[in-house]
Enzyme design. Sequence first.
Site: not given
Ligand code: GRF
Length: 224
Positions: A113, A115, A142, A151
């Site tokens: 994932n 984050h 991260s 997370d």
């Molecule tokens: C990103 O900021 C990611 O870190 C978080 O959700 C957002 C997704 O943005 N988990 P995108 O759909 O990749 O533009």
Amino acid sequence: MPVGPKRRRTAVLISGRGSNLQALIDAAAAPDYPAEIVLVLSNLPDAKGLERAEAAGIPTRVIPHRDYETRAAFETALTEALAQTGADLVCLAGFMRVLTEAFVGRWQGRLVNIHPSLLPAFPGLDTHARALAAGVKLHGCSVHLVSAEVDEGPIIGQAAVPVLPQDDEAALAARVLEAEHRLYPLCLRLLAADRVRIEGSRVTVQGFWDSNGRLMNPDPGGLR
Ligand code: GRF
């Protein structure tokens, strides 16, 4: 023509815009990238990222979570779709569903994932507003292996950006997002190339950089 090492079949799970998905698609376009994106799966039919996948010729699936009475039933559908496509790695990229321990356990070490914070600071939502409110001088993102706790899970890589005095939430989010787009492809590369070793809650990366880099904010180079 020499045959390169096998590319790991990777599915990307999204719920929205898909800019990280795009970064992964772009990286995987290089023939020597060790992962190929074989499926983009969304729980929302109107996720913009689906269009990005289609534009890149990548198969898509929509599995609306609302069609399922339980989280477990939804995840069974996810599992079936992943199995059908032969996915070996799964990247969450803005996928807004919490996954159960059973699902996470099945993908242990192969589910990652991204984050938007320097974990373990600011898990959960609204990370940029919370970073501004806390007055941190470095913020970032991260990439971590997914564990049953939201997370949490061993961190593969992080990218830090400075928080500048004039920043509002949008400016900080944009700076972090740019870093996300560099970090996620790098971390997937490391995982797919089997260069990630998990020891308890820590990850070590095999045969990579030995950098003496320092991150400082205020940057001494910027003093007047
Ligand atoms: C990103 O900021 C990611 O870190 C978080 O959700 C957002 C997704 O943005 N988990 P995108 O759909 O990749 O533009």
